[in-house]
Scaffold this motif. Structure first.
Motif, PDB file in Angstrom:
ATOM      1  N   PHE A   1       0.809  -1.118   0.118  1.00  0.00           N
ATOM      2  CA  PHE A   1       0.045   0.099   0.131  1.00  0.00           C
ATOM      3  C   PHE A   1       1.078   1.298   0.088  1.00  0.00           C
ATOM      4  CE2 PHE A   1       0.712  -1.362   4.314  1.00  0.00           C
ATOM      5  CZ  PHE A   1       1.115  -0.016   5.068  1.00  0.00           C
ATOM      6  N   THR A   2       0.346   2.416  -0.536  1.00  0.00           N
ATOM      7  CA  THR A   2       1.061   3.573  -0.588  1.00  0.00           C
ATOM      8  C   THR A   2       0.771   4.411   0.784  1.00  0.00           C
ATOM      9  OG1 THR A   2      -0.771   4.784  -1.642  1.00  0.00           O
ATOM     10  CG2 THR A   2       0.682   3.610  -3.039  1.00  0.00           C
ATOM     11  N   VAL A   3       1.519   5.286   1.215  1.00  0.00           N
ATOM     12  CA  VAL A   3       1.367   6.081   2.332  1.00  0.00           C
ATOM     13  C   VAL A   3       1.367   7.507   1.868  1.00  0.00           C
ATOM     14  CG1 VAL A   3       2.116   6.607   4.636  1.00  0.00           C
ATOM     15  CG2 VAL A   3       2.536   4.431   3.914  1.00  0.00           C
ATOM     16  N   LYS A   4       0.275   8.344   2.178  1.00  0.00           N
ATOM     17  CA  LYS A   4       0.092   9.533   1.981  1.00  0.00           C
ATOM     18  C   LYS A   4      -0.666  10.371   3.098  1.00  0.00           C
ATOM     19  CE  LYS A   4       0.932  13.356  -0.460  1.00  0.00           C
ATOM     20  NZ  LYS A   4       2.063  13.753  -0.561  1.00  0.00           N
ATOM     21  N   GLU A   5       0.080  11.185   3.992  1.00  0.00           N
ATOM     22  CA  GLU A   5      -0.466  11.791   5.227  1.00  0.00           C
ATOM     23  C   GLU A   5      -0.114  13.166   5.064  1.00  0.00           C
ATOM     24  OE1 GLU A   5       0.490   9.767   8.709  1.00  0.00           O
ATOM     25  OE2 GLU A   5      -0.104   7.928   7.825  1.00  0.00           O
ATOM     26  N   GLU A   6      -0.964  14.223   5.517  1.00  0.00           N
ATOM     27  CA  GLU A   6      -0.740  15.603   5.782  1.00  0.00           C
ATOM     28  C   GLU A   6      -1.277  16.122   7.138  1.00  0.00           C
ATOM     29  OE1 GLU A   6      -1.866  17.993   2.386  1.00  0.00           O
ATOM     30  OE2 GLU A   6      -0.693  16.725   1.017  1.00  0.00           O
ATOM     31  N   HIS A   7      -0.459  16.568   7.930  1.00  0.00           N
ATOM     32  CA  HIS A   7      -0.852  17.316   9.048  1.00  0.00           C
ATOM     33  C   HIS A   7      -0.815  18.780   9.199  1.00  0.00           C
ATOM     34  CE1 HIS A   7      -1.599  17.883  13.325  1.00  0.00           C
ATOM     35  NE2 HIS A   7      -1.538  16.431  13.710  1.00  0.00           N
TER      36      HIS A   7
ATOM     37  N   PHE B   1      -6.889 -18.938  -5.171  1.00  0.00           N
ATOM     38  CA  PHE B   1      -5.908 -17.746  -5.363  1.00  0.00           C
ATOM     39  C   PHE B   1      -7.063 -16.593  -5.705  1.00  0.00           C
ATOM     40  CE2 PHE B   1      -3.499 -14.816  -8.379  1.00  0.00           C
ATOM     41  CZ  PHE B   1      -2.752 -14.532  -7.559  1.00  0.00           C
ATOM     42  N   GLN B   2      -6.749 -15.412  -4.843  1.00  0.00           N
ATOM     43  CA  GLN B   2      -7.630 -14.283  -4.881  1.00  0.00           C
ATOM     44  C   GLN B   2      -6.723 -12.889  -4.989  1.00  0.00           C
ATOM     45  OE1 GLN B   2     -11.016 -13.460  -1.859  1.00  0.00           O
ATOM     46  NE2 GLN B   2      -9.591 -11.972  -1.348  1.00  0.00           N
ATOM     47  N   LEU B   3      -7.179 -11.879  -5.769  1.00  0.00           N
ATOM     48  CA  LEU B   3      -6.755 -10.640  -5.952  1.00  0.00           C
ATOM     49  C   LEU B   3      -7.488  -9.641  -5.382  1.00  0.00           C
ATOM     50  CD1 LEU B   3      -5.361 -11.046  -9.719  1.00  0.00           C
ATOM     51  CD2 LEU B   3      -3.933 -11.392  -7.657  1.00  0.00           C
ATOM     52  N   ASP B   4      -7.079  -8.552  -4.835  1.00  0.00           N
ATOM     53  CA  ASP B   4      -7.893  -7.441  -4.471  1.00  0.00           C
ATOM     54  C   ASP B   4      -7.279  -6.068  -4.516  1.00  0.00           C
ATOM     55  OD1 ASP B   4      -6.343  -6.756  -1.828  1.00  0.00           O
ATOM     56  OD2 ASP B   4      -6.348  -8.855  -1.713  1.00  0.00           O
ATOM     57  N   ALA B   5      -7.952  -5.136  -4.232  1.00  0.00           N
ATOM     58  CA  ALA B   5      -7.546  -3.723  -4.311  1.00  0.00           C
ATOM     59  C   ALA B   5      -8.536  -2.940  -3.454  1.00  0.00           C
ATOM     60  CB  ALA B   5      -7.460  -3.165  -5.744  1.00  0.00           C
ATOM     61  N   ASN B   6      -8.267  -1.907  -2.822  1.00  0.00           N
ATOM     62  CA  ASN B   6      -9.004  -0.894  -2.168  1.00  0.00           C
ATOM     63  C   ASN B   6      -8.349   0.521  -1.870  1.00  0.00           C
ATOM     64  OD1 ASN B   6      -7.922  -0.583   0.844  1.00  0.00           O
ATOM     65  ND2 ASN B   6      -7.464  -2.534   0.222  1.00  0.00           N
ATOM     66  N   ILE B   7      -9.092   1.522  -1.678  1.00  0.00           N
ATOM     67  CA  ILE B   7      -8.549   2.664  -1.193  1.00  0.00           C
ATOM     68  C   ILE B   7      -8.903   3.064   0.357  1.00  0.00           C
ATOM     69  CG2 ILE B   7      -8.482   3.718  -3.544  1.00  0.00           C
ATOM     70  CD1 ILE B   7     -11.015   5.099  -2.935  1.00  0.00           C
ATOM     71  N   ALA B   8      -8.161   3.887   0.917  1.00  0.00           N
ATOM     72  CA  ALA B   8      -8.559   4.138   2.333  1.00  0.00           C
ATOM     73  C   ALA B   8      -8.217   5.595   2.642  1.00  0.00           C
ATOM     74  CB  ALA B   8      -7.680   3.282   3.299  1.00  0.00           C
ATOM     75  N   PHE B   9      -9.241   6.211   3.362  1.00  0.00           N
ATOM     76  CA  PHE B   9      -9.294   7.609   3.577  1.00  0.00           C
ATOM     77  C   PHE B   9      -9.942   8.194   4.859  1.00  0.00           C
ATOM     78  CE2 PHE B   9     -12.896   6.829   1.244  1.00  0.00           C
ATOM     79  CZ  PHE B   9     -14.022   7.646   1.895  1.00  0.00           C
ATOM     80  N   ASN B  10      -9.590   9.066   5.572  1.00  0.00           N
ATOM     81  CA  ASN B  10     -10.316   9.679   6.576  1.00  0.00           C
ATOM     82  C   ASN B  10     -10.928  10.821   6.199  1.00  0.00           C
ATOM     83  OD1 ASN B  10      -8.118  11.320   6.681  1.00  0.00           O
ATOM     84  ND2 ASN B  10      -7.631  10.843   8.848  1.00  0.00           N
ATOM     85  N   THR B  11     -11.469  11.577   7.271  1.00  0.00           N
ATOM     86  CA  THR B  11     -12.151  12.871   6.761  1.00  0.00           C
ATOM     87  C   THR B  11     -11.439  13.875   8.137  1.00  0.00           C
ATOM     88  OG1 THR B  11     -13.747  12.295   8.747  1.00  0.00           O
ATOM     89  CG2 THR B  11     -14.196  11.770   6.550  1.00  0.00           C
TER      90      THR B  11
ATOM     91  N   ILE C   1      -3.505   3.635  -1.114  1.00  0.00           N
ATOM     92  CA  ILE C   1      -4.116   2.878  -2.350  1.00  0.00           C
ATOM     93  C   ILE C   1      -3.388   1.468  -2.006  1.00  0.00           C
ATOM     94  CG2 ILE C   1      -4.245   2.180  -4.810  1.00  0.00           C
ATOM     95  CD1 ILE C   1      -4.070   5.191  -5.112  1.00  0.00           C
ATOM     96  N   ALA C   2      -4.196   0.423  -2.066  1.00  0.00           N
ATOM     97  CA  ALA C   2      -3.547  -1.062  -1.678  1.00  0.00           C
ATOM     98  C   ALA C   2      -3.983  -2.018  -2.710  1.00  0.00           C
ATOM     99  CB  ALA C   2      -4.086  -1.461  -0.368  1.00  0.00           C
ATOM    100  N   PHE C   3      -3.151  -2.886  -2.952  1.00  0.00           N
ATOM    101  CA  PHE C   3      -3.134  -3.864  -3.563  1.00  0.00           C
ATOM    102  C   PHE C   3      -2.752  -5.319  -2.831  1.00  0.00           C
ATOM    103  CE2 PHE C   3      -2.746  -0.526  -6.524  1.00  0.00           C
ATOM    104  CZ  PHE C   3      -3.646  -0.506  -7.456  1.00  0.00           C
ATOM    105  N   GLY C   4      -3.466  -6.307  -3.071  1.00  0.00           N
ATOM    106  CA  GLY C   4      -3.134  -7.582  -2.357  1.00  0.00           C
ATOM    107  C   GLY C   4      -3.487  -8.932  -2.951  1.00  0.00           C
ATOM    108  N   ALA C   5      -3.168 -10.166  -2.420  1.00  0.00           N
ATOM    109  CA  ALA C   5      -3.463 -11.202  -3.046  1.00  0.00           C
ATOM    110  C   ALA C   5      -3.606 -12.168  -1.710  1.00  0.00           C
ATOM    111  CB  ALA C   5      -2.282 -11.802  -4.110  1.00  0.00           C
TER     112      ALA C   5
END
Length: 324
Positions: free
Chosen positions: A53-59, A258-268, A277-281
């Motif tokens: 997964f990617t890491v992107k944060e701003e404080h 065997f399974q592939l997956d993807a998702n996005i994560a965010f807060n408010t 953004i994440a990719f996995g198996a």
């Protein structure tokens, strides 16, 4: 029309199989979300789940940003009983924290495990076990999609584990190091139409001054035998870090193991804001064997029955001869 009927029957059978036994004919992964299913992988099944997964944060108030990447993994094994599963899981992160308060940005490179945990999960209550009235109707698509009030009763599992944290970890609270307990209650509801709702209640790093409580709610929907979509809400509450994170994504079943997956994560929020953004198996090594049930129909049993019949027949013939 015949092909559509076959697909519908397959979906119903897969759904029925997945909720009435620990072991399933197709892989049962906790991905793409971060919640924990109430059910295990099944005895003698070794399952690997991993992602990047990617890491992107701003404080905004503290005027810093974080960018980098992470890797997460889980190894699951069904041991001794269908209800029991042992797990080893962790999340590794490598990033750069950049402070922009001064005229010259100051960079702080960080890398370590956010968590590294060994634990065991046990299914304590299965409402679908021996539920004869829950068998699918292979001839009625609408009957199988009708709401079943008994589905409101969830399967319940308990999890007990131990965290292993290194000293001076930049991703944990100041007093967190060494071994600390983790406990969880996991519930799962399986509704008609391919809907599954999972809830996790977690108390983590027990004993430290910054022990946290988490909840995770995950709703998934399989609209074909191969494709599933999900939405998830995760709440984290501690004196060290608090957040509400939302995830959306999907998974594709490549084959039964065997399974592939993807998702996005965010807060408010902006203390800090989060966008990943994440990719996995997921992949399993299936050594599962159903327990052999002696129903008295083996060739050996049949020979014994035949011998008894012949013996009883001989006794009867001898008795009839003496009577004459």
């Amino acid at each position: 029309m015949q092909r559509l009927k076959s697909v519908i029957i397959l979906v119903v059978l897969l759904t029925y199989s997945s909720v009435h036994a620990q072991y399933t004919e197709v892989i049962n992964s906790n991905r793409p979300g971060v919640s924990e299913s109430a059910f295990s992988v099944g005895t003698n099944v070794v399952q690997f789940e991993a992602g990047a997964f990617t890491v992107k944060e701003e404080h905004t108030p503290l005027n810093y940003e974080v960018s980098g990447f992470g890797l997460d993994f889980a190894v699951r094994y069904g041991l001794l009983f269908e209800q029991l599963e042992i797990q080893l899981d962790g999340v590794y992160q490598n990033d750069t924290q950049t402070f922009n308060a001064g005229q010259i940005p100051v960079e702080n490179k960080r890398s370590n495990f956010r968590n590294f945990t060994l634990g065991a999960k046990y299914l304590v209550y299965d409402p679908y076990k021996n539920a004869e009235d829950a068998k699918p109707n292979l001839y009625s698509y609408h009957a199988n999609r009708k709401f079943n009030w008994k589905s409101l009763i969830p399967a319940v599992a308990v999890y007990v584990g131990a965290n292993f944290d290194t000293e001076n970890n930049p991703f944990t609270a100041p007093d967190v190091e060494g071994i600390s307990p983790k406990v969880m209650i996991a519930t799962q509801n399986n509704f008609n139409g391919g809907w599954v709702f999972v809830m996790n209640l977690i108390k983590d790093r027990i004993g430290s001054d910054f022990s946290d409580f988490q909840y995770i709610f995950t709703l998934t929907h399989s609209f074909t035998p191969q494709w599933v979509v999900f939405g998830e809400a995760q709440g984290i509450n501690s004196d060290f870090y608090a957040d509400n994170i939302f995830r959306f994504g999907g998974a594709y079943l490549w084959n039964k193991d065997f399974q592939l997956d993807a998702n996005i994560a965010f807060n408010t929020k902006d203390t800090p804001s989060v966008f990943n953004i994440a990719f996995g198996a997921s992949y399993r090594l299936d050594f599962h064997q159903d327990k052999k049930i002696d129903n008295g129909n083996s060739a050996k049993d049949e020979r014994k029955r035949k011998q008894r019949r012949n013996k009883n027949k001989k006794k009867k013939d001898d008795f009839d001869s003496d009577s004459l």
